[in-house]
Write an enzyme that holds these catalytic residues in place. Structure first.
Site, short mmCIF file in Angstrom:
data_model
loop_
_atom_site.label_atom_id
_atom_site.label_comp_id
_atom_site.label_asym_id
_atom_site.label_seq_id
_atom_site.Cartn_x
_atom_site.Cartn_y
_atom_site.Cartn_z
N ASP A 36 0.84 -1.20 0.00
CA ASP A 36 0.00 0.00 0.00
C ASP A 36 0.87 1.25 0.00
OD1 ASP A 36 -2.09 -1.67 0.04
OD2 ASP A 36 -2.81 -1.15 2.06
N ASP A 40 0.85 4.28 -2.60
CA ASP A 40 0.61 5.67 -2.21
C ASP A 40 1.72 6.58 -2.74
OD1 ASP A 40 -1.64 4.88 -0.94
OD2 ASP A 40 -0.77 4.82 1.07
N SER A 85 -36.76 -5.75 -13.83
CA SER A 85 -36.39 -6.54 -12.67
C SER A 85 -36.73 -8.01 -12.92
CB SER A 85 -37.11 -6.00 -11.45
OG SER A 85 -36.48 -6.53 -10.32
N GLU A 116 -25.97 -17.77 -11.57
CA GLU A 116 -24.96 -16.86 -11.02
C GLU A 116 -25.46 -16.24 -9.73
OE1 GLU A 116 -25.08 -14.55 -14.70
OE2 GLU A 116 -25.72 -12.84 -13.51
N LYS A 118 -26.95 -13.82 -6.99
CA LYS A 118 -27.80 -12.64 -6.98
C LYS A 118 -27.19 -11.69 -5.95
CE LYS A 118 -32.49 -11.41 -5.75
NZ LYS A 118 -32.38 -9.99 -5.99
N ASP A 120 -26.70 -8.61 -3.61
CA ASP A 120 -27.64 -7.77 -2.87
C ASP A 120 -27.09 -6.35 -2.80
OD1 ASP A 120 -29.86 -7.17 -1.46
OD2 ASP A 120 -29.16 -7.98 0.45
N ARG A 139 -31.16 2.57 -11.57
CA ARG A 139 -32.30 2.04 -12.31
C ARG A 139 -33.46 3.05 -12.34
NH1 ARG A 139 -34.00 -3.49 -12.01
NH2 ARG A 139 -33.41 -3.49 -9.84
N TYR A 227 -23.17 -8.00 -14.45
CA TYR A 227 -23.70 -9.30 -14.85
C TYR A 227 -24.48 -9.27 -16.16
CZ TYR A 227 -27.47 -7.18 -12.14
OH TYR A 227 -28.39 -6.31 -11.63
N LYS A 315 -34.35 -16.95 -4.11
CA LYS A 315 -33.76 -16.34 -2.92
C LYS A 315 -33.57 -17.39 -1.83
CE LYS A 315 -35.31 -11.65 -2.70
NZ LYS A 315 -35.13 -10.64 -1.77
N CYS A 413 -41.71 2.72 34.85
CA CYS A 413 -40.91 2.87 33.64
C CYS A 413 -39.44 2.71 34.02
CB CYS A 413 -41.15 4.24 33.02
SG CYS A 413 -39.95 4.63 31.73
N CYS A 416 -37.74 6.50 33.50
CA CYS A 416 -38.07 7.69 34.29
C CYS A 416 -38.77 7.35 35.60
CB CYS A 416 -38.92 8.65 33.46
SG CYS A 416 -40.58 8.03 33.16
N CYS A 431 -45.30 3.65 29.13
CA CYS A 431 -44.96 4.66 30.13
C CYS A 431 -45.82 5.87 29.85
CB CYS A 431 -43.47 5.03 29.99
SG CYS A 431 -43.06 6.59 30.77
N CYS A 436 -40.93 11.68 29.64
CA CYS A 436 -39.93 10.63 29.90
C CYS A 436 -38.75 10.84 28.94
CB CYS A 436 -40.57 9.26 29.66
SG CYS A 436 -39.38 7.91 29.62
S1 IVH Z 1 -30.32 -9.90 -14.20
C1 IVH Z 1 -33.90 -8.34 -16.89
N1 IVH Z 1 -28.47 -10.86 -12.58
O1 IVH Z 1 -31.76 -8.45 -8.53
C2 IVH Z 1 -33.16 -8.91 -15.72
N2 IVH Z 1 -30.01 -9.28 -11.71
O2 IVH Z 1 -34.48 -9.32 -7.85
C3 IVH Z 1 -31.97 -8.12 -15.33
N3 IVH Z 1 -29.60 -8.67 -9.37
O3 IVH Z 1 -33.44 -6.38 -10.80
C4 IVH Z 1 -31.40 -8.53 -14.04
N4 IVH Z 1 -27.84 -9.94 -9.09
O4 IVH Z 1 -31.18 -5.55 -9.74
C5 IVH Z 1 -29.54 -10.04 -12.71
N5 IVH Z 1 -26.76 -11.74 -11.30
C6 IVH Z 1 -27.81 -10.92 -11.42
C7 IVH Z 1 -28.26 -10.14 -10.34
C8 IVH Z 1 -29.38 -9.32 -10.52
C9 IVH Z 1 -28.65 -9.06 -8.52
C10 IVH Z 1 -30.67 -7.72 -9.03
C11 IVH Z 1 -31.17 -6.90 -10.16
C12 IVH Z 1 -32.58 -7.37 -10.37
C13 IVH Z 1 -32.95 -7.88 -9.02
C14 IVH Z 1 -34.05 -8.92 -9.11
#
Ligand code: IVH
Length: 718
Positions: A36, A40, A85, A116, A118, A120, A139, A227, A315, A413, A416, A431, A436
């Site tokens: 690092d 730097d 989505s 693949e 998902k 979060d 989005r 993705y 999920k 309480c 207080c 309470c 309080c």
């Molecule tokens: S594909 C038309 N791939 O999860 C579909 N979405 O619950 C385009 N997300 O709206 C989405 N990982 O914001 C895709 N590997 C992944 C993802 C992914 C997370 C999100 C995305 C989507 C939401 C659906």
């Protein structure tokens, strides 16, 4: 260019390439080759040389990641292709159904799919033109998002320039996340500074991207996982599986693991394998996405009303872990309700450390038979506050006694000492002392929170200390704070003092000043009127001129009078007409309720609002606001203006799948122009908006002669 300049330009380019290379090794490939400190040092050389030759600074230099000035607001930018989505499911059966469905739609074909993680995080679109990052957007509503280019440029793993072989246009889509470690560090720091904590890494990432000042974003540990692609030119791929190596080749971060599968068994195997390893990723994952691999097959499968038929998101169930319940403490909420909270032996669940969990109320403790000393199972799903699911009875220590709530609090309480009362309606103890300190603190915190007045620097700890030191006795006192008072505020203890400081204080006072001019809906929400959430606050604000007008609302009084008259068997016709004229009520559609009206806000809430402003607390709020010269701005839409909207009074029914709009989007558009959307076609329907594969509503419309629009005609109409 002078000789010096020429030499400098050459050296600058070397330095930039070198730094880009190390960024890539560090962020992309996780195989740094220098320390690092060395990094730097290189970076400092670049900064120094650029300071010496400011004309040679290029927008894609690594130093320019935090180049921009704070914005006033994000610009709205349209997406080249809608950002849709996915359908979510928690059931493996639905994954099987998904597979069966695509097989049915494309009979006798092999349909390989990709599985693949998902991620979060927060969905984003990045646009590269000729290899240069041009635009990044959220989005938003799927069609239009916020332009967050400045913020995205601060993320070190997002290249400003793609490597050789970049196409003319490449839109990539993915999720911005905050890495787990960075998240915990950030929350630790915020806790020390007395700032409100982020609930989880995703909220922290979303909150970071919403910052208007890129300098703040630059300090947040954000990353991105890409993705998929959006609009492209000069990209020649037919399979989704080709995207990962392509992105990698161009220097773009993608998911670290993905699977190809064909049979249901293979799909489920991949989903299970991912579940086993996903907690080792730097980012949080909440599921697996299954996508048809071939773009040609995707096209033939098409879309339903809101999502593609060629993909599904599975999920994972919330993670559960066992830990010991060390104690039960009682917290006093903003309305005086006493809530039992479990103090746990800290454990990591779904990627973050949990030390407390709500036990909701006395009955819940009895029902689950929870005792101090028990081993309990706790659960945390994405957003949700951790909860105790059950007790592991076999591990109960000898002598653990049932928890006696009343005995525990001795009828007083715990904060207080005022008398408490059991509120039969809410299964809770309350309470009764409005002054309080615990209640005041929670009210101050709520008043300042996101969604209310949004005074970022005032969180739990600052609120606590302000009330404890007597600087604030009620939320509105915040408006009278001075920088000097706040700067001296000790957030630590007598023995280990830690003052808020001049800089934080100035920032806080600025935020408080800004809160003076917030719209009425926010103010109505912030003052914590029982039964008034965000939606109700917005509705109230649309029909009133200011807070005084709400307090003495003729409309709300009419709602109460109307219901009283109906209860007494009278028609209440006159009042009903008045409410309809004001746009605050509609005639009921139900045949059984002929001549009845439905009001925007029901009688229970109307009473709660009027009672609140008639109470000592409410009156005091009105008086203080006047003294402070705060007049929240109304967001009234006049009945006249509403009637002038182009689709006013028009009723629409939607059926089938629209090519580029979801049902929600179409509904929003219709409502924004004053129209209504209903569920079934009748003679009174003005238009049916029909997409692909329409249902029986289409036939009914034809039968009744109701005009039918397709999306193109509808867009023209808008
Ligand atoms: S594909 C038309 N791939 O999860 C579909 N979405 O619950 C385009 N997300 O709206 C989405 N990982 O914001 C895709 N590997 C992944 C993802 C992914 C997370 C999100 C995305 C989507 C939401 C659906």
């Amino acid at each position: 260019m002078t000789v010096d300049e020429k030499q400098a330009a050459k050296r600058l380019e070397q330095l930039r390439d070198e730094i880009r290379k190390h960024d890539r090794l560090y962020y992309d490939e996780a195989t740094p080759t220098i320390s690092d400190r060395e990094y730097d040092r290189l970076y400092k050389q670049l900064v120094d040389l650029e300071t010496q030759f400011p004309d040679l600074v290029t927008p894609d230099s690594p130093t320019q990641r935090v180049g921009g000035k704070p914005l006033q607001a994000f610009e709205q930018v349209p997406h080249l292709i809608s950002m849709l989505s996915l359908d979510n499911t928690y059931s493996e059966q639905e994954v099987k159904n998904f597979h069966a469905r695509i097989q049915r739609l494309l009979p006798n074909e092999k349909i390989p799919v990709v599985i693949e993680p998902k991620v979060d995080g927060v969905a984003v679109s990045l646009i590269y033109e000729n290899g240069k990052l041009r635009q990044a957007a959220t989005r938003g509503d799927g069609n239009v998002g916020d332009n967050i280019t400045q913020n995205i440029r601060t993320i070190r793993s997002v290249p400003q320039r793609l490597r050789d072989g970049a196409p003319k246009l490449l839109e990539v889509r993915g999720e911005v996340y905050m890495d787990r470690k960075g998240f915990e560090k950030l929350n630790d720091e915020r806790k020390k500074q007395g700032l409100p904590l982020f609930a989880n890494p995703r909220n922290a990432a979303a909150g970071s991207l919403k910052q208007l000042d890129p300098a703040i974003v630059a300090k947040r540990p954000l990353g991105v996982v890409l993705y998929g692609t959006g609009a492209t030119e000069g990209v020649d791929v037919d399979l989704h599986s080709e995207i990962f190596p392509l992105l990698k080749k161009l220097g773009l971060p993608t998911t670290e693991r993905w699977w190809l599968a064909e049979s249901v068994e293979e799909i489920l195997d991949a989903i299970h394998e991912l579940d086993g390893i996903r907690h080792n990723f730097a980012y949080q994952t909440d599921g697996a996405v299954v996508k048809v691999n071939s773009f040609a097959q995707r096209e033939r499968l098409g879309f339903t009303a809101k999502s593609p038929r060629w993909a599904i998101a599975y999920k994972y169930a919330a993670e559960r872990v066992e830990t010991r319940l060390n104690d039960i403490i009682i917290q006093v909420g903003r309305t005086g309700i006493l809530t039992p909270v479990a103090v746990l032996e800290p454990v990591v669940v779904s990627g973050s450390t949990v030390g407390r969990a709500t036990l909701h109320n006395e009955d819940e403790i009895k029902r689950k038979n929870i005792r101090i000393g028990d081993t309990v199972v706790i659960e945390k799903a994405g957003e949700v506050i951790p909860a105790v699911v059950e007790v592991v009875k076999s591990k109960r220590p000898r002598g653990a006694e049932p928890f006696d709530f009343s005995k525990h609090i001795h009828g007083k309480c715990p904060v207080c000492g005022a008398p408490i009362r059991r509120d039969p309606e809410f299964v809770a103890w309350r309470c009764e002392n409005l002054h309080c300190p615990a209640q005041t603190t929670r009210r101050v915190e709520f008043f300042a929170a996101r969604g209310a007045l949004d005074i970022e620097s005032v969180g739990e700890i600052v609120a606590d200390k302000l009330v404890e030191r007597g600087l604030v006795r009620e939320p509105l006192d915040l408006f009278e704070l001075k920088v000097e008072q706040l700067a001296k505020l000790n957030l630590g203890t007598e023995e280990a003092p830690r003052v808020f400081g001049e800089k934080n204080a100035t920032k806080a006072i600025k935020a408080i000043e800004r809160a003076r001019t917030l719209p009425l809906s926010r103010c109505l929400f912030a003052v914590a009127i029982p039964d008034v959430g965000k939606t109700t606050a917005t509705q109230l604000a649309r029909f009133h001129d200011g807070i005084e007008d709400v307090a003495h609302s003729r409309l709300l009084r009419d709602v109460l009078d109307y219901h009283e008259k109906r209860d007494q068997g009278e028609s209440g016709k006159e009042i009903a007409e008045r409410l309809i004229k004001a746009g605050f009520a509609k005639p009921s559609k139900s045949k059984a309720e002929k001549k009845r009206i439905v009001t925007e806000i029901g009688p229970v809430v109307a009473k709660s609002v009027l009672d609140f402003f008639a109470s000592a607390t409410g009156k005091n709020i009105l008086r203080r606001l006047k003294e402070l010269g705060i007049e929240p701005k109304s967001e009234r839409v006049s009945a006249k203006k509403a009637a002038e909207l182009p689709l006013a009074g028009k009723t629409f029914v939607l059926t089938g799948t629209l090519p580029s709009m979801t049902r929600e989007e179409a509904t929003e558009k219709i409502e924004a122009l004053g129209g209504h959307v209903t569920g079934s076609v009748s003679k009174k329907t003005d238009y049916v908006l029909a997409g692909a594969e329409p249902g029986s509503k289409f036939d009914k419309a034809k039968q009744l002669g109701v005009p039918i629009l397709d999306e193109a005609e509808f867009r023209k109409m808008l």
